[in-house]
Design a protein around this motif. Structure first.
Motif, PDB file in Angstrom:
ATOM      1  N   LEU A 200       0.822  -1.206   0.000  1.00 35.93           N
ATOM      2  CA  LEU A 200       0.000   0.000   0.000  1.00 35.93           C
ATOM      3  C   LEU A 200       0.858   1.258   0.000  1.00 35.93           C
ATOM      4  CD1 LEU A 200      -2.833  -1.012   2.508  1.00 35.93           C
ATOM      5  CD2 LEU A 200      -2.972  -0.863   0.018  1.00 35.93           C
ATOM      6  N   VAL A 201       1.954   1.242   0.756  1.00 34.94           N
ATOM      7  CA  VAL A 201       2.847   2.411   0.795  1.00 34.94           C
ATOM      8  C   VAL A 201       3.491   2.629  -0.568  1.00 34.94           C
ATOM      9  CG1 VAL A 201       5.004   3.294   1.758  1.00 34.94           C
ATOM     10  CG2 VAL A 201       3.293   2.285   3.271  1.00 34.94           C
ATOM     11  N   LEU A 202       3.966   1.557  -1.194  1.00 32.71           N
ATOM     12  CA  LEU A 202       4.552   1.689  -2.535  1.00 32.71           C
ATOM     13  C   LEU A 202       3.528   2.231  -3.521  1.00 32.71           C
ATOM     14  CD1 LEU A 202       6.653  -1.598  -2.870  1.00 32.71           C
ATOM     15  CD2 LEU A 202       7.527   0.743  -2.753  1.00 32.71           C
ATOM     16  N   ARG A 203       2.312   1.732  -3.430  1.00 31.39           N
ATOM     17  CA  ARG A 203       1.257   2.183  -4.349  1.00 31.39           C
ATOM     18  C   ARG A 203       0.943   3.665  -4.129  1.00 31.39           C
ATOM     19  NH1 ARG A 203      -2.452  -0.236  -7.615  1.00 31.39           N
ATOM     20  NH2 ARG A 203      -4.463   0.785  -7.870  1.00 31.39           N
ATOM     21  N   PHE A 204       0.859   4.077  -2.858  1.00 39.74           N
ATOM     22  CA  PHE A 204       0.552   5.479  -2.565  1.00 39.74           C
ATOM     23  C   PHE A 204       1.677   6.387  -3.059  1.00 39.74           C
ATOM     24  CE2 PHE A 204       0.791   9.243   0.104  1.00 39.74           C
ATOM     25  CZ  PHE A 204      -0.499   9.737  -0.015  1.00 39.74           C
ATOM     26  N   LEU A 205       2.925   6.024  -2.793  1.00 40.88           N
ATOM     27  CA  LEU A 205       4.051   6.862  -3.211  1.00 40.88           C
ATOM     28  C   LEU A 205       4.126   6.965  -4.729  1.00 40.88           C
ATOM     29  CD1 LEU A 205       6.827   5.680  -0.708  1.00 40.88           C
ATOM     30  CD2 LEU A 205       5.498   7.807  -0.652  1.00 40.88           C
ATOM     31  N   TRP A 206       3.847   5.853  -5.423  1.00 37.62           N
ATOM     32  CA  TRP A 206       3.876   5.877  -6.891  1.00 37.62           C
ATOM     33  C   TRP A 206       2.768   6.779  -7.442  1.00 37.62           C
ATOM     34  CZ3 TRP A 206       7.330   4.351 -10.395  1.00 37.62           C
ATOM     35  CH2 TRP A 206       6.927   4.229 -11.727  1.00 37.62           C
ATOM     36  N   VAL A 207       1.556   6.653  -6.886  1.00 40.38           N
ATOM     37  CA  VAL A 207       0.445   7.494  -7.325  1.00 40.38           C
ATOM     38  C   VAL A 207       0.730   8.956  -7.010  1.00 40.38           C
ATOM     39  CG1 VAL A 207      -2.001   8.010  -6.952  1.00 40.38           C
ATOM     40  CG2 VAL A 207      -1.251   5.640  -7.124  1.00 40.38           C
ATOM     41  N   TYR A 208       1.304   9.223  -5.831  1.00 42.75           N
ATOM     42  CA  TYR A 208       1.634  10.597  -5.449  1.00 42.75           C
ATOM     43  C   TYR A 208       2.655  11.195  -6.406  1.00 42.75           C
ATOM     44  CZ  TYR A 208       3.409  14.537  -2.752  1.00 42.75           C
ATOM     45  OH  TYR A 208       3.803  15.800  -2.364  1.00 42.75           O
ATOM     46  N   ALA A 209       3.660  10.384  -6.778  1.00 42.59           N
ATOM     47  CA  ALA A 209       4.682  10.875  -7.713  1.00 42.59           C
ATOM     48  C   ALA A 209       4.063  11.196  -9.073  1.00 42.59           C
ATOM     49  CB  ALA A 209       5.792   9.825  -7.851  1.00 42.59           C
ATOM     50  N   LEU A 210       3.155  10.348  -9.543  1.00 43.84           N
ATOM     51  CA  LEU A 210       2.487  10.608 -10.824  1.00 43.84           C
ATOM     52  C   LEU A 210       1.644  11.876 -10.769  1.00 43.84           C
ATOM     53  CD1 LEU A 210       1.284   7.022 -11.870  1.00 43.84           C
ATOM     54  CD2 LEU A 210       3.323   8.249 -12.621  1.00 43.84           C
ATOM     55  N   GLU A 211       0.879  12.025  -9.697  1.00 44.16           N
ATOM     56  CA  GLU A 211       0.025  13.211  -9.558  1.00 44.16           C
ATOM     57  C   GLU A 211       0.865  14.474  -9.448  1.00 44.16           C
ATOM     58  OE1 GLU A 211      -3.296  13.577  -9.492  1.00 44.16           O
ATOM     59  OE2 GLU A 211      -3.755  11.471  -9.845  1.00 44.16           O
ATOM     60  N   LEU A 212       1.956  14.406  -8.692  1.00 49.69           N
ATOM     61  CA  LEU A 212       2.821  15.573  -8.520  1.00 49.69           C
ATOM     62  C   LEU A 212       3.484  15.957  -9.839  1.00 49.69           C
ATOM     63  CD1 LEU A 212       3.783  17.468  -6.252  1.00 49.69           C
ATOM     64  CD2 LEU A 212       5.789  15.998  -5.998  1.00 49.69           C
ATOM     65  N   PHE A 213       3.911  14.955 -10.601  1.00 49.74           N
ATOM     66  CA  PHE A 213       4.538  15.223 -11.895  1.00 49.74           C
ATOM     67  C   PHE A 213       3.547  15.887 -12.852  1.00 49.74           C
ATOM     68  CE2 PHE A 213       5.414  13.849 -16.272  1.00 49.74           C
ATOM     69  CZ  PHE A 213       6.685  14.391 -16.448  1.00 49.74           C
ATOM     70  N   GLU A 214       2.310  15.368 -12.903  1.00 48.11           N
ATOM     71  CA  GLU A 214       1.304  15.946 -13.786  1.00 48.11           C
ATOM     72  C   GLU A 214       0.953  17.367 -13.359  1.00 48.11           C
ATOM     73  OE1 GLU A 214      -0.103  14.843 -16.579  1.00 48.11           O
ATOM     74  OE2 GLU A 214       1.278  13.152 -16.536  1.00 48.11           O
ATOM     75  N   TRP A 215       0.921  17.619 -12.043  1.00 47.46           N
ATOM     76  CA  TRP A 215       0.578  18.952 -11.556  1.00 47.46           C
ATOM     77  C   TRP A 215       1.666  19.965 -11.913  1.00 47.46           C
ATOM     78  CZ3 TRP A 215       2.656  21.593  -6.982  1.00 47.46           C
ATOM     79  CH2 TRP A 215       2.022  22.820  -6.751  1.00 47.46           C
TER      80      TRP A 215
ATOM     81  N   PHE B 104      -5.425  14.537  -1.897  1.00 52.26           N
ATOM     82  CA  PHE B 104      -5.099  13.379  -1.067  1.00 52.26           C
ATOM     83  C   PHE B 104      -6.206  12.329  -1.126  1.00 52.26           C
ATOM     84  CE2 PHE B 104      -5.478  11.102   2.950  1.00 52.26           C
ATOM     85  CZ  PHE B 104      -4.198  10.549   3.065  1.00 52.26           C
ATOM     86  N   ARG B 105      -7.446  12.781  -1.151  1.00 49.88           N
ATOM     87  CA  ARG B 105      -8.572  11.835  -1.170  1.00 49.88           C
ATOM     88  C   ARG B 105      -8.515  10.948  -2.406  1.00 49.88           C
ATOM     89  NH1 ARG B 105     -13.271  12.859  -3.923  1.00 49.88           N
ATOM     90  NH2 ARG B 105     -14.953  11.350  -3.591  1.00 49.88           N
ATOM     91  N   ASN B 106      -8.238  11.523  -3.566  1.00 49.58           N
ATOM     92  CA  ASN B 106      -8.159  10.728  -4.794  1.00 49.58           C
ATOM     93  C   ASN B 106      -7.012   9.725  -4.750  1.00 49.58           C
ATOM     94  OD1 ASN B 106     -10.313  12.185  -5.743  1.00 49.58           O
ATOM     95  ND2 ASN B 106      -9.097  13.529  -7.037  1.00 49.58           N
ATOM     96  N   MET B 107      -5.870  10.171  -4.232  1.00 45.82           N
ATOM     97  CA  MET B 107      -4.730   9.261  -4.126  1.00 45.82           C
ATOM     98  C   MET B 107      -5.025   8.132  -3.142  1.00 45.82           C
ATOM     99  SD  MET B 107      -1.429  11.838  -4.318  1.00 45.82           S
ATOM    100  CE  MET B 107      -1.953  12.846  -2.927  1.00 45.82           C
ATOM    101  N   ALA B 108      -5.735   8.452  -2.065  1.00 43.29           N
ATOM    102  CA  ALA B 108      -6.094   7.416  -1.092  1.00 43.29           C
ATOM    103  C   ALA B 108      -7.070   6.421  -1.690  1.00 43.29           C
ATOM    104  CB  ALA B 108      -6.689   8.076   0.153  1.00 43.29           C
ATOM    105  N   LEU B 109      -8.009   6.899  -2.511  1.00 40.23           N
ATOM    106  CA  LEU B 109      -8.966   5.990  -3.155  1.00 40.23           C
ATOM    107  C   LEU B 109      -8.259   5.010  -4.084  1.00 40.23           C
ATOM    108  CD1 LEU B 109     -11.942   8.383  -4.066  1.00 40.23           C
ATOM    109  CD2 LEU B 109     -11.968   6.515  -2.418  1.00 40.23           C
ATOM    110  N   ILE B 110      -7.325   5.521  -4.891  1.00 39.94           N
ATOM    111  CA  ILE B 110      -6.590   4.642  -5.813  1.00 39.94           C
ATOM    112  C   ILE B 110      -5.735   3.643  -5.026  1.00 39.94           C
ATOM    113  CG2 ILE B 110      -4.844   4.577  -7.626  1.00 39.94           C
ATOM    114  CD1 ILE B 110      -5.813   7.293  -8.563  1.00 39.94           C
ATOM    115  N   THR B 111      -5.162   4.107  -3.920  1.00 39.33           N
ATOM    116  CA  THR B 111      -4.312   3.229  -3.121  1.00 39.33           C
ATOM    117  C   THR B 111      -5.110   2.096  -2.490  1.00 39.33           C
ATOM    118  OG1 THR B 111      -2.821   5.062  -2.606  1.00 39.33           O
ATOM    119  CG2 THR B 111      -2.731   3.132  -1.164  1.00 39.33           C
ATOM    120  N   VAL B 112      -6.196   2.432  -1.819  1.00 39.58           N
ATOM    121  CA  VAL B 112      -7.003   1.419  -1.125  1.00 39.58           C
ATOM    122  C   VAL B 112      -7.697   0.501  -2.114  1.00 39.58           C
ATOM    123  CG1 VAL B 112      -8.915   1.079   0.483  1.00 39.58           C
ATOM    124  CG2 VAL B 112      -7.310   2.937   0.852  1.00 39.58           C
ATOM    125  N   SER B 113      -7.972   0.992  -3.321  1.00 40.12           N
ATOM    126  CA  SER B 113      -8.658   0.165  -4.322  1.00 40.12           C
ATOM    127  C   SER B 113      -7.740  -0.870  -4.964  1.00 40.12           C
ATOM    128  CB  SER B 113      -9.242   1.059  -5.432  1.00 40.12           C
ATOM    129  OG  SER B 113     -10.213   1.932  -4.910  1.00 40.12           O
TER     130      SER B 113
END
Length: 667
Positions: free
Chosen positions: A323-338, A348-357
């Protein structure tokens, strides 16, 4: 007989799980099915099913992923291709590398290549599990499509990485260059084989139709066996069978949308058949998972070598690491796109949804069971039972976490009132049922079909205003404009028939005056009366100066019959005119007025129908039942696509049940 008994028990478990879910809706159906699978493994009349990984993939995963590829919107997949590929490829390989080393450090008794194999089989999210979890909450559309696309693609990358990790463990030989090259060959080959074979199957269906074979059953059979043949062919050629069936489903949908010869009836049958198949297979996946858990847990729990608290701790740590790896990867993608676009700041809510899913499912367990018992030198595969236990533990823990956390993290869409959503859903239900009844209409059933369609249109009009975001006053104003347009169309038709001599002057002038009076009542009286008087003077002058008029058609024996025929002509003209001028602005009012004209047509035509009252009513009731079933299908479709929540689906199903009960009472 034993096989039949086993299948029967499994189907009963699936039905029982959905019944229990009605009483405990806060527990997801997959968890109930897993629990029932565990229970039926122990009861005396239970079933004992050995999991064959190869059979499991071809029997369950192939058709389910083919259907997902067939149903998932292609435009959304293409639009989100970057995050989907980065999750399906980048995150998988990152998980294999980081989690592999982490598992080896946590459990040194698992060799590094075997640890990579465990990380590889734990890396892909399960498409079936993701879909089951997404049904319970209303995920944002972008997140839902991203998760669906990731689940379609990452099975192949995870299983390929697992294959090479197992080969390295068994033989002790590993080449990164060879593994990378093989991955691309296997992936591209699978996509190519799936696309070509699906295209050929579609062309076979079109060829059969050209030969006059319009039997829907035969075409449906071809469609059902397509994913199995595609998967087996791709695997036989040592390509990715999973990517092959996904590509096959997408190509099937593309060709289906382009084909002009596809029967509408075939679409209805295909959707109904696939909904039943997917419902059963989804349930079987989780029930089989539950049946395997006692065997998996018992192999470790009853072994004195393993400490119970230690193995549970391993499951918790590995799940947390994933879960931590998934969250960090999603966060890096979102930060890069931003930083790149400067549009949407990472939420954060969107990243948490993708992580838990990121739920793991039966694909992970089937892959773990495919681990060989022996190495190349004849020694036992290191910690095989522990690896299978850890896989099952991570599956259960991710399912439980998703069930508990997703409803908490996800929130309702802002600005969407529950009543507005209900009205929109009802409008969609009635529209779908109208289309279903139209498909059933033929020369014999046309009067009954028109009657049912008119009644459904009348119901649809009640919800159309809310569906298009209009107030009652706005709908009333538009309805007045629509009715005046309809009267104008009727007036033109009467004059046209009079000029052709198909209607007598007496009858035509009488109905024109009736239309004038209706217009006066509906609109501004002074203005309408002025226009009515001018029209009457103009008609009188035109008739007076008419030099030559065609003879009237065969004289009507009965004035009532002539009036009835005239009203049929004018009503048809009014409907055609309203449909020609219908747009998004006046659609709600147009549907309402058209439905009233259609009801009038039914009454006018019924007098000349050859159907007696009993036959008419019987056929009408049959069409009503088809409409009700289509409404149920639409509710299920909206629920599966995330348009409505589970609670809203329950409300709509109750509405349909009450409607059906009312129809049966009328019968």
């Amino acid at each position: 007989m034993e096989v039949f008994f086993t299948i029967l028990i499994l189907l009963i478990i699936i039905g029982l799980s959905n019944i229990l879910n009605r009483f405990v809706p806060f527990i997801p159906v997959p968890l109930i099915q897993i629990a029932l699978g565990v229970v039926f493994e122990f009861v005396p009349i239970g079933v004992h099913l050995d999991l064959n990984p190869e059979l499991f993939f071809v029997l369950f995963i192939a058709p389910l992923l083919y259907n997902d590829g067939r149903k998932t919107p292609r435009a959304d997949l293409w639009k989100l291709r970057k995050p989907i590929l980065l999750l399906a490829l980048g995150l998988v390989f990152l998980t294999v590398l980081v989690a592999g080393y982490g598992i080896h450090m946590l459990i040194p008794s698992i060799p590094l290549p075997a640890a990579f194999a465990l990380a590889a089989i734990l890396s892909p999210t399960d498409a079936v599990a993701v879909g089951a979890m997404a049904e319970r909450v209303h995920l944002p559309k972008k997140i839902l499509r991203t998760l669906e696309g990731e689940a379609l693609m990452n099975d192949a990358s995870g299983l390929v990485a697992f294959k090479f990790a197992i080969a390295a463990t068994v033989t002790g030989v590993f080449s990164l260059t060879e593994a990378t090259l093989s991955f691309f060959v296997i992936a591209i080959g699978g996509l190519f084989i799936g696309a070509v074979m699906s295209f050929l199957f579609r062309k076979l269906g079109m060829l059969l139709r050209r030969w006059g074979m319009e039997d829907v059953t035969v075409h449906m059979l071809i469609q059902i066996i397509t994913p199995f043949i595609i998967y087996l062919t791709a695997e036989h050629l040592e390509f990715s069978g999973i990517l092959a069936v996904v590509a096959g489903g997408i190509i099937h949908a593309i060709d289906r949308d382009r084909a002009e010869t596809l029967q509408p009836k075939m679409q209805v049958v295909a959707e109904s058949t696939w909904s039943v198949i997917v419902y059963i297979l989804n349930g079987l996946v989780f029930v089989i998972l539950g049946l395997q858990l006692p065997l998996v847990l018992g192999a470790i729990w009853d072994n004195p070598v393993f400490d119970h608290m230690d193995v549970l701790f391993y499951v918790f740590v590995i799940t947390l690491l994933l879960l931590v790896l998934r969250f960090l990867w999603v966060y890096a993608l979102e930060l890069f796109e931003w930083k790149k676009d400067r549009q949407d700041k990472p939420v954060f809510r969107n990243m948490a949804l993708i992580t838990v899913s990121g739920v793991r499912g039966a694909v992970t367990l089937a892959g773990a069971f495919s681990i060989p018992y022996m190495l190349a030198d004849g020694s036992p595969f290191p910690q095989r039972d522990l690896i299978i236990f850890l896989s099952a533990g991570v599956i259960l823990l991710t399912l439980v976490l998703a069930s508990l956390l997703l409803p908490i993290i996800a929130k309702k869409e802002e600005g969407e009132d529950k009543e507005v959503l209900k009205v929109r859903a009802l409008a969609k239900m009635f529209h779908a049922s109208i289309q279903a009844v139209k498909l059933e209409a033929d020369e014999d059933t046309k009067p009954a079909a028109l009657s049912v369609i008119a009644e459904l249109n009348h119901c649809l009009s009640r919800y159309s205003a809310g569906s298009y975001g209009m107030t009652a006053t706005e709908l009333q104003k538009q309805e007045l404009e629509v009715r005046l347009r309809a009267l104008q169309a009727e007036r033109k038709e009467i004059i046209h028939l009079m000029n052709k001599g198909m209607v007598s002057d007496e009858a035509g002038m009488f109905f024109l005056k009736v239309l004038d009076r209706w217009e006066i009542r509906m609109s501004s009286r002074i203005k309408a009366q002025l226009w009515s008087s001018l029209r009457s003077i103009g008609r009188a002058v035109a008739r007076f100066f008419a030099i030559e008029r065609p003879e009237a058609a065969a004289p009507m024996r009965d004035r009532a019959e002539a009036a009835r025929n005239l009203r049929i002509h004018t009503s048809v003209s009014a409907i055609e005119a309203l449909r020609a001028h219908m747009n998004e602005t006046n659609r709600a009012a147009s549907i309402k007025v058209i439905s009233q004209y259609e009801q009038l047509l039914v009454k006018l035509k019924q007098g000349s129908s050859e159907l007696d009252d009993n036959a008419f009513n019987e056929k009408k009731m049959e069409l009503h039942m088809k409409a009700v079933q289509e409404q149920r299908n639409t509710v299920q479709e909206m629920f599966e696509n995330g348009v409505i929540s589970r609670s809203m689906a329950a409300i709509l199903r109750q509405y349909v049940n009450q409607l059906e009960s009312h129809l049966l009472r009328e019968e």
